[in-house]
Design a protein around this motif. Structure first.
Motif, PDB file in Angstrom:
ATOM      1  N   LEU A 264       0.843  -1.190   0.000  1.00 44.08           N
ATOM      2  CA  LEU A 264       0.000   0.000   0.000  1.00 44.08           C
ATOM      3  C   LEU A 264       0.880   1.241   0.000  1.00 44.08           C
ATOM      4  N   PRO A 265       0.536   2.235  -0.791  1.00 42.55           N
ATOM      5  CA  PRO A 265       1.375   3.445  -0.828  1.00 42.55           C
ATOM      6  C   PRO A 265       1.318   4.177   0.506  1.00 42.55           C
ATOM      7  N   PRO A 266       2.420   4.721   0.959  1.00 34.32           N
ATOM      8  CA  PRO A 266       2.412   5.466   2.233  1.00 34.32           C
ATOM      9  C   PRO A 266       1.588   6.740   2.113  1.00 34.32           C
ATOM     10  N   GLU A 267       1.043   7.154   3.233  1.00 35.93           N
ATOM     11  CA  GLU A 267       0.303   8.414   3.244  1.00 35.93           C
ATOM     12  C   GLU A 267       1.235   9.607   3.034  1.00 35.93           C
ATOM     13  N   GLN A 268       2.449   9.499   3.541  1.00 41.32           N
ATOM     14  CA  GLN A 268       3.411  10.578   3.384  1.00 41.32           C
ATOM     15  C   GLN A 268       4.771   9.993   3.029  1.00 41.32           C
ATOM     16  N   LEU A 269       5.434  10.661   2.103  1.00 45.95           N
ATOM     17  CA  LEU A 269       6.780  10.289   1.672  1.00 45.95           C
ATOM     18  C   LEU A 269       7.607  11.568   1.675  1.00 45.95           C
ATOM     19  N   LEU A 279       8.992   7.200   5.268  1.00 44.97           N
ATOM     20  CA  LEU A 279       7.702   6.710   4.808  1.00 44.97           C
ATOM     21  C   LEU A 279       6.790   6.568   6.021  1.00 44.97           C
ATOM     22  N   TYR A 280       5.556   7.065   5.875  1.00 51.46           N
ATOM     23  CA  TYR A 280       4.634   7.027   7.003  1.00 51.46           C
ATOM     24  C   TYR A 280       3.297   6.445   6.575  1.00 51.46           C
ATOM     25  N   TRP A 281       2.871   5.378   7.280  1.00 51.91           N
ATOM     26  CA  TRP A 281       1.534   4.813   7.170  1.00 51.91           C
ATOM     27  C   TRP A 281       0.832   4.969   8.513  1.00 51.91           C
ATOM     28  N   ASP A 282      -0.479   5.031   8.483  1.00 49.32           N
ATOM     29  CA  ASP A 282      -1.234   5.028   9.736  1.00 49.32           C
ATOM     30  C   ASP A 282      -1.049   3.703  10.460  1.00 49.32           C
ATOM     31  N   LEU A 287       9.065   4.833   9.121  1.00 53.20           N
ATOM     32  CA  LEU A 287      10.175   4.088   8.526  1.00 53.20           C
ATOM     33  C   LEU A 287      11.157   5.063   7.879  1.00 53.20           C
ATOM     34  N   MET A 288      12.449   4.910   8.216  1.00 57.74           N
ATOM     35  CA  MET A 288      13.498   5.713   7.591  1.00 57.74           C
ATOM     36  C   MET A 288      14.463   4.779   6.869  1.00 57.74           C
ATOM     37  N   VAL A 289      14.638   5.029   5.557  1.00 61.54           N
ATOM     38  CA  VAL A 289      15.456   4.178   4.698  1.00 61.54           C
ATOM     39  C   VAL A 289      16.649   4.978   4.214  1.00 61.54           C
ATOM     40  N   GLY A 290      17.834   4.368   4.295  1.00 62.24           N
ATOM     41  CA  GLY A 290      19.057   5.006   3.836  1.00 62.24           C
ATOM     42  C   GLY A 290      19.647   4.299   2.637  1.00 62.24           C
ATOM     43  N   PRO A 291      20.797   4.750   2.171  1.00 69.10           N
ATOM     44  CA  PRO A 291      21.408   4.151   0.974  1.00 69.10           C
ATOM     45  C   PRO A 291      21.722   2.675   1.157  1.00 69.10           C
ATOM     46  N   ARG A 292      22.166   2.299   2.347  1.00 64.22           N
ATOM     47  CA  ARG A 292      22.510   0.898   2.618  1.00 64.22           C
ATOM     48  C   ARG A 292      22.113   0.548   4.038  1.00 64.22           C
ATOM     49  N   GLY A 293      22.149  -0.726   4.325  1.00 61.55           N
ATOM     50  CA  GLY A 293      21.900  -1.181   5.690  1.00 61.55           C
ATOM     51  C   GLY A 293      20.426  -1.282   6.016  1.00 61.55           C
ATOM     52  N   ASP A 294      20.160  -1.684   7.231  1.00 65.36           N
ATOM     53  CA  ASP A 294      18.790  -1.859   7.693  1.00 65.36           C
ATOM     54  C   ASP A 294      18.136  -0.507   7.954  1.00 65.36           C
ATOM     55  N   PHE A 299       8.548   4.700  16.624  1.00 66.27           N
ATOM     56  CA  PHE A 299       7.214   4.276  17.018  1.00 66.27           C
ATOM     57  C   PHE A 299       6.428   5.454  17.610  1.00 66.27           C
ATOM     58  N   TYR A 300       5.188   5.603  17.121  1.00 60.05           N
ATOM     59  CA  TYR A 300       4.270   6.634  17.604  1.00 60.05           C
ATOM     60  C   TYR A 300       2.893   6.014  17.778  1.00 60.05           C
ATOM     61  N   ASP A 301       2.148   6.543  18.709  1.00 58.30           N
ATOM     62  CA  ASP A 301       0.777   6.086  18.904  1.00 58.30           C
ATOM     63  C   ASP A 301      -0.235   7.182  18.588  1.00 58.30           C
ATOM     64  N   GLU A 302       0.165   8.143  17.766  1.00 55.61           N
ATOM     65  CA  GLU A 302      -0.724   9.235  17.358  1.00 55.61           C
ATOM     66  C   GLU A 302      -0.383   9.641  15.932  1.00 55.61           C
TER      67      GLU A 302
END
Length: 685
Positions: A264-269, A279-282, A287-294, A299-302
């Motif tokens: 599913l496409p994220p709500e915000q990129l 990348l943010y989904w409800d 999620l934060m993605v970099g050039p390499r690595g994990d 975590f947020y509850d709002e």
């Protein structure tokens, strides 16, 4: 231990550290981001909030009327207003570079508000086609917007300062695009706006002149989401199969590829600087993605709103505002666990010095050759800190090392202290502008002062402009004009004293500009009193004419001795008043009268005929007036001659009467006066 506590807040993404300090706990109450449309200005700017009319929401203690509310970044309410604008649903909302709020409704009407929630006239429409087809999506960038209609047409306003809508080329696609992204004009070869449109299995580049299809390794199926980096060089793409790709803006190769857990496409990129993508989904971690690595998860509850900045991302939630950024290299070199860099040893040396330990001298001897670099690293790290106590400690370490370094530039610490004092002043929760040092340098102090002025923070703007050595006239002028606008109930004399008390702080300030604003607000008497304090006749006289003080303007122009100003007043009065009144006004003033007569006499017949042919008969009146003046002068001379002659004749008549009364006392019963004398008729003739 201090280094451990600082580095414990960091997250490692491949070989780069990221931190997420809290800027403010938000002061607003009962604001739920999921129920509202929210627009946040970059560079720590204001936040606009309005209830989302596309959602069915439960009303608690609030009014059924929708309100547009504007807050600072700390959640302090600046202003609000009831939303009563026609045109259908609110489709998009964003801030311009000069902090004007742009609101686009369904029928393509563009409404503009200032930071005080005041509607700016006139409203602008995107055109008839946009009105007929309705707007369904808006993509904003710094100072422009691209709108998509239900019929798939693209309309653009390249610059909100000009507000000239234009239609882009038609894509020819049967369905609406999956997503869109905008390449700003300053990053394109053509200098025009280019829109990346995800349609079908590919991407189209659309501008005013045509449509071009993109071919490349990154485009291998439907695209669900796209976003262009801050510098316009890279593009982040979320594909139909749940992959996040990063490519250069020319689609020449894939720089990053990561398979996400959701298709599913994220709500915000959003880009976090130039090193990672968020990348943010409800109901899922950020999620934060970099050039390499994990990747890194937060975590947020709002609900969240991501606000991209040049050096990171502000993360807005219902209760707090945080700033996610890459940890600067200078900070890493000092606070990284186990670091033995010269900057870390210098920072440690200060700690030993405070504890009066001899280890301080040992550390300094170890880094003696690298001491200038260590001092510079401490100064740079202090500039990137938001915590004031940590700023102070780092600057003390730099000052401590500078005492043993004769080659270091001495005013570097002083410059950083000055910058940090400005930043800490505007970061105060009551002001609510959480600028980083990189944002401050990109924004420039003059723009920051202008934003404080627009927010009516005149005292802080005045102190900052004085502290950084900038001209204070702009601040005082804006304060004076705002004071006049907001003080309708204060008498003119009282308000004049208040204004003069502040205006005299800045030497050479233009009283005429303040007087013009007073006249514009209907306070002509106050304008007349203010203009008396304007020392420059070149600014004083035109304003006096504009407020109807022609007599005073003529007097001031005459006193200045400037013939051009005198001519300006003369021709203005000539056009405004009847000729006889004009003649009477200048007859008692030698300089204006002589200049006017000289101008009339210099005019040649050919010029008069030419101007008469063009319908300008003013020169004819000038010649007539000159002739009238000459005739008047001749009549005055003749009158004076006649008066003298009559006095002489009267004296001669009295002498004749006296002669006859003495020599002929019994000549007739009449007294010999004038006509009664035998020679009276001859004498009178």
């Amino acid at each position: 231990m201090a280094n451990v506590s600082v580095a414990a807040e960091w997250q490692l993404l491949y070989n780069r550290y990221y931190r997420k300090p809290e800027l403010y706990p938000l002061r607003w109450k009962n604001i739920d981001l999921s129920r509202n449309k929210v627009a946040c200005a970059p560079f720590g700017g204001p936040i606009a909030v309005i209830r989302d009319d596309s959602k069915i929401v439960q009303l608690y203690s609030e009014s059924a009327l929708r309100k547009l509310r504007i807050f600072t970044s700390s959640g302090v309410l600046i202003s609000d207003t009831v939303w009563k604008n026609p045109g259908g649903r609110l489709i998009g909302m964003s801030w311009t570079e000069d902090q004007t709020l742009i609101c686009i409704v369904q029928d393509g009407t563009v409404y503009r508000y200032n930071i005080h929630a005041e509607l700016i006239e006139p409203n602008v429409t995107l055109g008839k086609e946009c009105f007929e087809q309705n707007v369904v999506e808006c993509i904003f960038w710094g100072n422009g917007v691209v709108c998509l209609t239900e019929g798939g047409l693209l309309f653009c306003i390249p610059d909100f300062k000009v507000m000239r809508p234009c239609q882009l080329a038609e894509t020819g696609a049967e369905d609406l695009p999956n997503c869109m992204a905008v390449i700003e004009p300053k990053y394109t070869v053509s200098g025009n706006v280019e829109v990346l449109v995800g349609v079908g299995d590919g991407i189209l580049i659309v501008d005013e002149d045509g449509v071009q299809r993109v071919d490349g390794e990154a485009v291998q199926g439907p695209v669900q989401k796209m976003v262009v980096s801050w510098d316009g060089k890279y593009l982040a793409i979320f594909t139909h199969d749940g992959r996040i790709l990063v490519t250069d803006i020319n689609f020449k190769g894939v720089l990053l590829e990561y398979n996400c857990e959701s298709a599913l496409p994220p709500e915000q990129l959003a880009w976090c600087g130039l090193d990672s993508v968020l990348l943010y989904w409800d109901d899922t971690p950020l999620l934060m993605v970099g050039p390499r690595g994990d990747p890194v998860h937060y975590f947020y509850d709002e609900p969240l709103l991501l606000i991209p900045e040049c050096d990171g991302v502000r993360i807005l939630s219902n209760t707090s505002l945080e700033f996610l950024q890459r940890v600067p290299d200078s900070t890493v070199s000092i606070f990284k666990i186990g670091s033995t860099s010269p900057a870390a040893l210098l920072y440690d040396a200060l700690d030993h010095f405070d504890r009066r330990s001899a280890k301080a001298d040992e550390n300094l001897r170890l880094i003696q050759s690298s001491l200038p670099e260590a001092v510079e690293a401490c100064i740079d790290a202090a500039g990137h800190e938001f915590d004031v106590s940590r700023q102070r400690t780092l600057l003390r370490a730099a000052s401590y090392g500078q005492a043993f370094c004769s080659t270091f530039q001495r005013d570097r610490i002083q410059e950083m202290c000055k910058t940090l004092r400005v930043l800490n002043a505007v970061r105060d929760p009551d002001i609510g502008i959480p600028l980083s040092i990189n944002q401050y340098k990109l924004l420039t102090p003059s723009v920051l002062i202008a934003r404080l002025i627009n927010a009516h923070r005149h005292l802080l703007a005045l102190r900052i402009s004085e502290y950084v050595g900038m001209n204070q006239e702009v601040v005082i002028m804006h304060w004076a004009c705002s004071k006049i606008t907001a003080s309708l109930a204060i008498p003119d004399a009282t308000l004049l004293e208040i204004l003069l008390d502040k205006l005299k702080l800045c030497r050479g300030i233009s009283y005429a500009a303040v007087a013009a604003h007073a006249d514009k607000n209907g306070r002509r008497k106050l304008a007349a009193m203010l203009i008396e304090h304007e020392p420059r006749s070149s600014k004083q006289v035109p304003l006096l004419l504009s407020i109807g003080e022609e007599d005073t303007a003529l007097m001031k122009a005459t006193e200045s001795g400037d013939s051009d100003l005198v001519y300006l007043v003369l021709f203005h009065i000539w056009q405004k008043r009847p000729p006889l009144e004009f003649f009477g006004m200048i007859q008692a003033r030698p300089l204006p009268r002589d200049l006017f007569i000289s101008y009339a006499r210099r005019d040649t017949l050919s010029e008069r005929l030419e101007r008469s042919y063009k319908g300008q008969d003013m020169v004819h009146h000038l010649d007539v007036f000159a002739l009238v003046l000459v005739a008047i002068e001749l009549l005055v001379v003749i009158y004076l001659i006649m008066v003298v002659k009559m006095k002489l004749l009267s004296t001669m008549a009295e002498l004749v009467d006296l002669y006859y009364s003495v020599n002929y006392p019994f000549h007739g019963s009449k007294k010999f006066t004038g006509v009664g004398s035998p020679y009276g008729s001859k004498i009178l003739i």
